[in-house]
Design a protein around this motif. Structure first.
Motif, short mmCIF file in Angstrom:
data_model
loop_
_atom_site.label_atom_id
_atom_site.label_comp_id
_atom_site.label_asym_id
_atom_site.label_seq_id
_atom_site.Cartn_x
_atom_site.Cartn_y
_atom_site.Cartn_z
N LEU A 47 18.13 44.04 2.64
CA LEU A 47 18.93 42.88 2.99
C LEU A 47 18.36 42.16 4.21
O LEU A 47 18.42 40.93 4.31
CB LEU A 47 20.38 43.29 3.24
CG LEU A 47 21.06 44.12 2.14
CD1 LEU A 47 22.54 44.32 2.47
CD2 LEU A 47 20.90 43.47 0.78
N VAL A 48 17.81 42.93 5.14
CA VAL A 48 17.14 42.34 6.30
C VAL A 48 15.99 41.45 5.85
O VAL A 48 15.84 40.32 6.30
CB VAL A 48 16.64 43.44 7.25
CG1 VAL A 48 15.78 42.83 8.37
CG2 VAL A 48 17.80 44.22 7.85
N ALA A 49 15.17 41.97 4.92
CA ALA A 49 14.05 41.19 4.40
C ALA A 49 14.55 39.95 3.67
O ALA A 49 13.96 38.87 3.79
CB ALA A 49 13.18 42.05 3.48
N GLU A 50 15.64 40.08 2.90
CA GLU A 50 16.20 38.94 2.19
C GLU A 50 16.55 37.80 3.17
O GLU A 50 16.26 36.63 2.91
CB GLU A 50 17.47 39.35 1.43
CG GLU A 50 17.24 40.24 0.24
CD GLU A 50 16.97 39.46 -1.04
OE1 GLU A 50 16.72 38.24 -0.96
OE2 GLU A 50 17.00 40.09 -2.11
N ILE A 51 17.16 38.16 4.28
CA ILE A 51 17.58 37.14 5.24
C ILE A 51 16.39 36.52 5.96
O ILE A 51 16.24 35.29 6.01
CB ILE A 51 18.57 37.74 6.26
CG1 ILE A 51 19.88 38.08 5.57
CG2 ILE A 51 18.80 36.77 7.41
CD1 ILE A 51 20.88 38.79 6.46
N ILE A 52 15.52 37.36 6.53
CA ILE A 52 14.40 36.83 7.31
C ILE A 52 13.50 35.97 6.44
O ILE A 52 13.15 34.83 6.80
CB ILE A 52 13.60 37.98 7.95
CG1 ILE A 52 14.46 38.70 9.00
CG2 ILE A 52 12.32 37.44 8.60
CD1 ILE A 52 13.80 39.92 9.61
N VAL A 53 13.12 36.48 5.27
CA VAL A 53 12.19 35.75 4.41
C VAL A 53 12.86 34.54 3.77
O VAL A 53 12.32 33.43 3.76
CB VAL A 53 11.61 36.69 3.34
CG1 VAL A 53 10.74 35.90 2.35
CG2 VAL A 53 10.78 37.77 4.01
N GLY A 54 14.07 34.74 3.23
CA GLY A 54 14.75 33.64 2.57
C GLY A 54 15.03 32.48 3.51
O GLY A 54 14.80 31.31 3.18
N GLU A 55 15.49 32.78 4.71
CA GLU A 55 15.80 31.71 5.66
C GLU A 55 14.54 31.08 6.24
O GLU A 55 14.51 29.88 6.54
CB GLU A 55 16.70 32.25 6.76
CG GLU A 55 18.10 32.60 6.29
CD GLU A 55 18.84 31.39 5.70
OE1 GLU A 55 18.70 30.28 6.25
OE2 GLU A 55 19.53 31.55 4.68
N LEU A 56 13.47 31.85 6.37
CA LEU A 56 12.20 31.27 6.80
C LEU A 56 11.68 30.29 5.75
O LEU A 56 11.29 29.16 6.07
CB LEU A 56 11.17 32.37 7.04
CG LEU A 56 9.76 31.90 7.43
CD1 LEU A 56 9.78 31.15 8.75
CD2 LEU A 56 8.80 33.09 7.50
N PHE A 57 11.71 30.71 4.50
CA PHE A 57 11.24 29.84 3.42
C PHE A 57 12.08 28.56 3.36
O PHE A 57 11.55 27.47 3.15
CB PHE A 57 11.32 30.57 2.08
CG PHE A 57 10.22 31.59 1.86
CD1 PHE A 57 9.45 32.07 2.90
CD2 PHE A 57 9.97 32.07 0.58
CE1 PHE A 57 8.45 33.01 2.69
CE2 PHE A 57 8.97 33.01 0.35
CZ PHE A 57 8.20 33.48 1.41
N ARG A 58 13.39 28.70 3.53
CA ARG A 58 14.26 27.53 3.47
C ARG A 58 13.90 26.52 4.58
O ARG A 58 13.82 25.31 4.34
CB ARG A 58 15.72 27.95 3.64
CG ARG A 58 16.72 26.80 3.47
CD ARG A 58 18.07 27.11 4.07
NE ARG A 58 18.57 28.41 3.69
CZ ARG A 58 19.09 28.70 2.50
NH1 ARG A 58 19.16 27.76 1.58
NH2 ARG A 58 19.54 29.91 2.24
N ARG A 59 13.67 27.03 5.76
CA ARG A 59 13.35 26.15 6.88
C ARG A 59 11.98 25.49 6.74
O ARG A 59 11.70 24.50 7.41
CB ARG A 59 13.45 26.92 8.20
CG ARG A 59 14.89 27.14 8.64
CD ARG A 59 15.04 28.32 9.58
NE ARG A 59 16.40 28.44 10.08
CZ ARG A 59 17.42 28.93 9.38
NH1 ARG A 59 17.23 29.33 8.12
NH2 ARG A 59 18.63 29.02 9.91
N LEU A 60 11.17 26.04 5.87
CA LEU A 60 9.86 25.45 5.61
C LEU A 60 9.87 24.57 4.36
O LEU A 60 8.82 24.19 3.85
CB LEU A 60 8.80 26.55 5.49
CG LEU A 60 8.56 27.31 6.82
CD1 LEU A 60 7.68 28.52 6.58
CD2 LEU A 60 7.94 26.39 7.86
N GLY A 61 11.05 24.25 3.87
CA GLY A 61 11.18 23.25 2.83
C GLY A 61 11.28 23.75 1.41
O GLY A 61 11.32 22.94 0.47
N LEU A 62 11.34 25.07 1.20
CA LEU A 62 11.47 25.61 -0.15
C LEU A 62 12.94 25.82 -0.48
O LEU A 62 13.78 25.99 0.40
CB LEU A 62 10.70 26.92 -0.27
CG LEU A 62 9.19 26.80 -0.03
CD1 LEU A 62 8.54 28.18 -0.08
CD2 LEU A 62 8.54 25.87 -1.04
#
Length: 245
Positions: A47-62
């Protein structure tokens, strides 16, 4: 800044595609979510990976479905007739990760919703950066919804945290793009390298790491995530698909 918190009101049905047995759940905000449980076999680090990666990707426009935290009352688990699911719900009482359910979405097959080459290259670059090993044709973890591509299921990324390999080892960890859904655009990845590397600042990484609730992370681990991801960003020659410019 933190993720919104909602409360589960009804467990609808299990999704048996993955080993962690996520379920479709309704929340007190009238939303429907795919709930990922901290009591599943992969534990809270997925779940930690889901949040860090998912929110990073979102902030980069995906496009990533909205993430929320969800409180799960153990009483919901006690009324579940399936013994395996009941035990999972009981183990997962408390805070879990809710992913916005995209009704009518379907798995990406390379035709509908195919992004342009630059977007494909950015996805490949980012998957390599976070060491996401779960974007193959066997399991693309891509959905098409309203003719747009959405990225899901990033719990297998950041696998350095399961044994906390050193930052130095993670920095030089090669990424095998041969199995990636967008491997055909590997030669285009170096063209997006400078843009993405410049966009991932220490402030951005600190922001997405801070979204992880304290219950799922050990003291000092936020700094360790930041150190590992910063070090990997600083030396991209070992893992950059298509080779460094």
């Amino acid at each position: 800044m933190s993720l919104p918190i909602v409360t589960a009101t009804r467990y609808v049905l299990p999704l048996r595609e993955g080993g962690s047995l996520p379920g479709v759940v309704e929340g007190n905000d009238l939303g429907t979510y795919v709930l990922k449980f901290h009591g599943a076999g992969q534990g809270p680090k997925a779940l930690v990976a889901e949040i860090i990666v998912g929110e990073l990707f979102r902030r980069l426009g995906l496009r990533v479905p909205e993430l929320k935290l969800m409180e799960l009352d153990p009483l919901i688990g006690k009324s579940e007739p399936d013994q395996e699911i009941q035990q999972l719900l009981l183990r997962s009482a408390g805070l879990n990760l809710a992913v916005d359910f995209l009704p009518g979405s379907f798995g990406y097959d390379g035709s509908s919703g195919k992004p342009d080459e630059t977007t494909q290259a950015k996805i490949l670059w980012l998957d390599a950066y976070v060491a996401n090993v779960d974007r193959s044709w066997r399991n693309p973890n891509l959905l098409v919804w309203h003719k747009q591509l959405w990225l899901i299921d990033h719990g297998a990324a950041l696998y350095f945290h399961h044994s906390w390999m050193s930052a130095e080892k993670f920095t030089g960890l090669a990424y095998d793009a041969q199995d990636h859904v967008f491997r055909d655009v590997a030669d285009s990845v170096p063209a997006v390298d400078a843009e993405l590397a410049a966009a991932i600042t220490p402030e951005l990484l600190t922001e997405v790491i801070a979204l992880v609730p304290g219950e799922w992370i050990e003291e000092g681990d936020r700094e360790r995530y930041l150190g590992h991801l910063t070090a990997r960003l600083a030396d991209r020659s070992a893992w950059l698909p298509g080779g460094a410019q």
